[in-house]
Design a protein around this motif. Sequence first.
Motif, PDB file in Angstrom:
ATOM      1  N   LEU A 207      -3.788   5.128 -12.350  1.00  0.00           N
ATOM      2  CA  LEU A 207      -2.875   4.889 -11.229  1.00  0.00           C
ATOM      3  C   LEU A 207      -2.387   3.444 -11.254  1.00  0.00           C
ATOM      4  CD1 LEU A 207      -4.669   6.752  -8.285  1.00  0.00           C
ATOM      5  CD2 LEU A 207      -2.803   7.564  -9.731  1.00  0.00           C
ATOM      6  N   PRO A 208      -1.125   3.204 -10.928  1.00  0.00           N
ATOM      7  CA  PRO A 208      -0.599   1.833 -10.940  1.00  0.00           C
ATOM      8  C   PRO A 208      -1.250   0.973  -9.864  1.00  0.00           C
ATOM      9  CG  PRO A 208       0.998   3.363  -9.996  1.00  0.00           C
ATOM     10  CD  PRO A 208      -0.107   4.198 -10.560  1.00  0.00           C
ATOM     11  N   LYS A 209      -1.841  -0.135 -10.282  1.00  0.00           N
ATOM     12  CA  LYS A 209      -2.545  -0.999  -9.341  1.00  0.00           C
ATOM     13  C   LYS A 209      -1.590  -1.754  -8.421  1.00  0.00           C
ATOM     14  CE  LYS A 209      -6.493  -1.661 -12.444  1.00  0.00           C
ATOM     15  NZ  LYS A 209      -7.330  -2.664 -13.170  1.00  0.00           N
ATOM     16  N   ASP A 210      -0.374  -2.036  -8.912  1.00  0.00           N
ATOM     17  CA  ASP A 210       0.559  -2.778  -8.065  1.00  0.00           C
ATOM     18  C   ASP A 210       0.961  -1.979  -6.835  1.00  0.00           C
ATOM     19  OD1 ASP A 210       1.796  -0.925  -9.629  1.00  0.00           O
ATOM     20  OD2 ASP A 210       3.592  -2.130 -10.021  1.00  0.00           O
ATOM     21  N   VAL A 211       1.067  -0.649  -6.990  1.00  0.00           N
ATOM     22  CA  VAL A 211       1.411   0.191  -5.843  1.00  0.00           C
ATOM     23  C   VAL A 211       0.282   0.163  -4.815  1.00  0.00           C
ATOM     24  CG1 VAL A 211       1.979   2.537  -5.114  1.00  0.00           C
ATOM     25  CG2 VAL A 211       2.874   1.653  -7.268  1.00  0.00           C
ATOM     26  N   MET A 212      -0.956   0.246  -5.301  1.00  0.00           N
ATOM     27  CA  MET A 212      -2.097   0.199  -4.394  1.00  0.00           C
ATOM     28  C   MET A 212      -2.178  -1.147  -3.679  1.00  0.00           C
ATOM     29  SD  MET A 212      -3.504   3.112  -4.506  1.00  0.00           S
ATOM     30  CE  MET A 212      -3.616   4.588  -5.517  1.00  0.00           C
ATOM     31  N   GLU A 213      -1.943  -2.224  -4.418  1.00  0.00           N
ATOM     32  CA  GLU A 213      -1.995  -3.546  -3.799  1.00  0.00           C
ATOM     33  C   GLU A 213      -0.888  -3.720  -2.768  1.00  0.00           C
ATOM     34  OE1 GLU A 213      -1.787  -6.177  -7.076  1.00  0.00           O
ATOM     35  OE2 GLU A 213      -3.850  -5.798  -7.757  1.00  0.00           O
ATOM     36  N   ALA A 214       0.294  -3.182  -3.053  1.00  0.00           N
ATOM     37  CA  ALA A 214       1.388  -3.270  -2.087  1.00  0.00           C
ATOM     38  C   ALA A 214       1.074  -2.488  -0.825  1.00  0.00           C
ATOM     39  CB  ALA A 214       2.678  -2.754  -2.723  1.00  0.00           C
ATOM     40  N   ALA A 215       0.481  -1.307  -0.969  1.00  0.00           N
ATOM     41  CA  ALA A 215       0.111  -0.521   0.200  1.00  0.00           C
ATOM     42  C   ALA A 215      -0.980  -1.207   1.003  1.00  0.00           C
ATOM     43  CB  ALA A 215      -0.351   0.867  -0.232  1.00  0.00           C
ATOM     44  N   SER A 216      -1.907  -1.872   0.307  1.00  0.00           N
ATOM     45  CA  SER A 216      -2.964  -2.604   1.006  1.00  0.00           C
ATOM     46  C   SER A 216      -2.396  -3.780   1.789  1.00  0.00           C
ATOM     47  CB  SER A 216      -4.011  -3.083   0.003  1.00  0.00           C
ATOM     48  OG  SER A 216      -5.028  -3.809   0.651  1.00  0.00           O
ATOM     49  N   LEU A 217      -1.420  -4.464   1.203  1.00  0.00           N
ATOM     50  CA  LEU A 217      -0.786  -5.578   1.907  1.00  0.00           C
ATOM     51  C   LEU A 217       0.011  -5.101   3.113  1.00  0.00           C
ATOM     52  CD1 LEU A 217       0.443  -7.737  -1.116  1.00  0.00           C
ATOM     53  CD2 LEU A 217      -1.510  -8.168   0.382  1.00  0.00           C
ATOM     54  N   ASP A 218       0.513  -3.880   3.057  1.00  0.00           N
ATOM     55  CA  ASP A 218       1.251  -3.313   4.186  1.00  0.00           C
ATOM     56  C   ASP A 218       0.338  -2.826   5.298  1.00  0.00           C
ATOM     57  OD1 ASP A 218       3.653  -3.852   3.003  1.00  0.00           O
ATOM     58  OD2 ASP A 218       3.871  -1.863   2.106  1.00  0.00           O
ATOM     59  N   GLY A 219      -0.970  -2.922   5.093  1.00  0.00           N
ATOM     60  CA  GLY A 219      -1.910  -2.555   6.140  1.00  0.00           C
ATOM     61  C   GLY A 219      -2.487  -1.159   6.034  1.00  0.00           C
ATOM     62  N   ALA A 220      -2.226  -0.431   4.950  1.00  0.00           N
ATOM     63  CA  ALA A 220      -2.771   0.916   4.791  1.00  0.00           C
ATOM     64  C   ALA A 220      -4.254   0.836   4.430  1.00  0.00           C
ATOM     65  CB  ALA A 220      -2.004   1.669   3.709  1.00  0.00           C
ATOM     66  N   ASN A 221      -5.079   1.593   5.148  1.00  0.00           N
ATOM     67  CA  ASN A 221      -6.509   1.610   4.849  1.00  0.00           C
ATOM     68  C   ASN A 221      -6.784   2.484   3.630  1.00  0.00           C
ATOM     69  OD1 ASN A 221      -6.295   4.241   5.809  1.00  0.00           O
ATOM     70  ND2 ASN A 221      -7.073   3.723   7.836  1.00  0.00           N
ATOM     71  N   GLY A 222      -8.065   2.563   3.261  1.00  0.00           N
ATOM     72  CA  GLY A 222      -8.416   3.299   2.054  1.00  0.00           C
ATOM     73  C   GLY A 222      -8.066   4.773   2.127  1.00  0.00           C
ATOM     74  N   PHE A 223      -8.340   5.408   3.277  1.00  0.00           N
ATOM     75  CA  PHE A 223      -8.037   6.836   3.399  1.00  0.00           C
ATOM     76  C   PHE A 223      -6.534   7.082   3.345  1.00  0.00           C
ATOM     77  CE2 PHE A 223      -7.118  10.585   6.022  1.00  0.00           C
ATOM     78  CZ  PHE A 223      -7.877  11.532   5.359  1.00  0.00           C
ATOM     79  N   ARG A 224      -5.760   6.215   3.996  1.00  0.00           N
ATOM     80  CA  ARG A 224      -4.306   6.379   3.980  1.00  0.00           C
ATOM     81  C   ARG A 224      -3.754   6.181   2.576  1.00  0.00           C
ATOM     82  NH1 ARG A 224      -0.195   5.728   7.805  1.00  0.00           N
ATOM     83  NH2 ARG A 224       1.718   6.543   6.872  1.00  0.00           N
ATOM     84  N   ARG A 225      -4.270   5.205   1.838  1.00  0.00           N
ATOM     85  CA  ARG A 225      -3.816   5.004   0.454  1.00  0.00           C
ATOM     86  C   ARG A 225      -4.168   6.210  -0.408  1.00  0.00           C
ATOM     87  NH1 ARG A 225      -6.147  -0.165   1.203  1.00  0.00           N
ATOM     88  NH2 ARG A 225      -7.855   0.424  -0.198  1.00  0.00           N
ATOM     89  N   PHE A 226      -5.333   6.772  -0.164  1.00  0.00           N
ATOM     90  CA  PHE A 226      -5.758   7.924  -0.969  1.00  0.00           C
ATOM     91  C   PHE A 226      -4.866   9.139  -0.707  1.00  0.00           C
ATOM     92  CE2 PHE A 226      -8.331  11.840  -1.159  1.00  0.00           C
ATOM     93  CZ  PHE A 226      -8.573  11.873  -2.513  1.00  0.00           C
ATOM     94  N   MET A 227      -4.607   9.438   0.562  1.00  0.00           N
ATOM     95  CA  MET A 227      -3.843  10.635   0.896  1.00  0.00           C
ATOM     96  C   MET A 227      -2.343  10.477   0.604  1.00  0.00           C
ATOM     97  SD  MET A 227      -6.077  12.783   1.803  1.00  0.00           S
ATOM     98  CE  MET A 227      -4.937  14.049   2.333  1.00  0.00           C
ATOM     99  N   SER A 228      -1.807   9.278   0.823  1.00  0.00           N
ATOM    100  CA  SER A 228      -0.361   9.086   0.695  1.00  0.00           C
ATOM    101  C   SER A 228       0.076   8.634  -0.684  1.00  0.00           C
ATOM    102  CB  SER A 228       0.131   8.072   1.739  1.00  0.00           C
ATOM    103  OG  SER A 228      -0.171   8.505   3.055  1.00  0.00           O
ATOM    104  N   ILE A 229      -0.839   8.028  -1.456  1.00  0.00           N
ATOM    105  CA  ILE A 229      -0.453   7.493  -2.765  1.00  0.00           C
ATOM    106  C   ILE A 229      -1.241   8.162  -3.892  1.00  0.00           C
ATOM    107  CG2 ILE A 229      -0.302   5.417  -4.176  1.00  0.00           C
ATOM    108  CD1 ILE A 229       0.028   3.804  -1.644  1.00  0.00           C
ATOM    109  N   SER A 230      -2.559   8.136  -3.795  1.00  0.00           N
ATOM    110  CA  SER A 230      -3.379   8.640  -4.900  1.00  0.00           C
ATOM    111  C   SER A 230      -3.188  10.131  -5.109  1.00  0.00           C
ATOM    112  CB  SER A 230      -4.853   8.331  -4.632  1.00  0.00           C
ATOM    113  OG  SER A 230      -5.075   6.940  -4.558  1.00  0.00           O
ATOM    114  N   VAL A 231      -3.254  10.920  -4.040  1.00  0.00           N
ATOM    115  CA  VAL A 231      -3.137  12.370  -4.187  1.00  0.00           C
ATOM    116  C   VAL A 231      -1.789  12.782  -4.778  1.00  0.00           C
ATOM    117  CG1 VAL A 231      -3.092  14.560  -2.933  1.00  0.00           C
ATOM    118  CG2 VAL A 231      -4.847  12.860  -2.404  1.00  0.00           C
TER     119      VAL A 231
END
Length: 316
Positions: A207-231
């Motif tokens: 998975l692209p790490k830059d997308v995860m880092e951008a979502a984390s900077l936007d305030g998305a928690n781990g569960f939100r990143r998992f459901m909205s990006i990882s899945v």
Amino acid sequence: MTTQLTGSPAATAQAVPAPQRRGRWSGRTRRDFFVFLALALPNLALIAVFTYLPLINNMYYSTLDWTLGSTSATVVGLDNYVTFFTSSDAPQVLGTTLIFTVVTVGGSMVLGLLVALALNAKVRGTTFARSAVFAPYVLSGVGVGLVWLFIFDPGYGVLSWLLRGIGQQSPQWINDPQLSLAMVIIVYVWKNLGYCAVVYLAGLQSLPKDVMEAASLDGANGFRRFMSISVPLLSPTTFFLLITTMISSLQAFDLIRIMTPLGNGTSTLIYEAYLQAFGAYNRAGYSAAISVVLFAILLIITVLQLRFVERKVHYS
């Protein structure tokens, strides 16, 4: 008086000859074609002899009233198929196949994803944990079935010993048809869990790490990143596992044969075909018809997955 410049574009175009087109069967093309045949023909021959020829023969055998070992057979057309679909065992066999496939595929994929998330953590011991999780998948199904039979045995099994320790009676896993199916499902999911976990782990690590880092900077928690990006990004991996695990579950045989030899509540299509041909009936033609039904189901499911499910896959 007009003069024509020799260096003009028109003159240059006339002076430079047009490139000649290479013929369709030039020397290089022929050489590449023969190299392709040399590499592909042995594989195509093996596939034709050991896959398509037995399939065609099995379809022919399904039109026969043939007892295994007999030197004669009677052509009955589609009577074997009519007999199967009108028999009282057909709903039970098809229902058992459906339950076994849905639960094993869903259980293996969901638990495999959760295990992959745990194995993706950067902590000590993950290498050993990954090997331990994947090990059951490469073990022999016969050996796995024998070990788990000892665990589930209501008389002297490990599970019954633990239940007696807390004052509980062990269920009759082997004799009860519903419990025997649950027993086989548990063991099958345990055995194939590592395969799904390793494939999902490879998908998580890509998975692209830059997308995860951008979502984390936007305030998305781990569960939100998992459901909205990882899945969504794991959809190609999920689609691959859905096809492979479903085909594997529909063809599961070794565990069922070892843990429930008589098919007590665990007779899926492939095991019913085995019992009809090599059990007490010796109905080879009827068994071939059941095998063709299984092949048709596999083909339809695969085509539907490629036609409709793949639309939900995000490859980018």
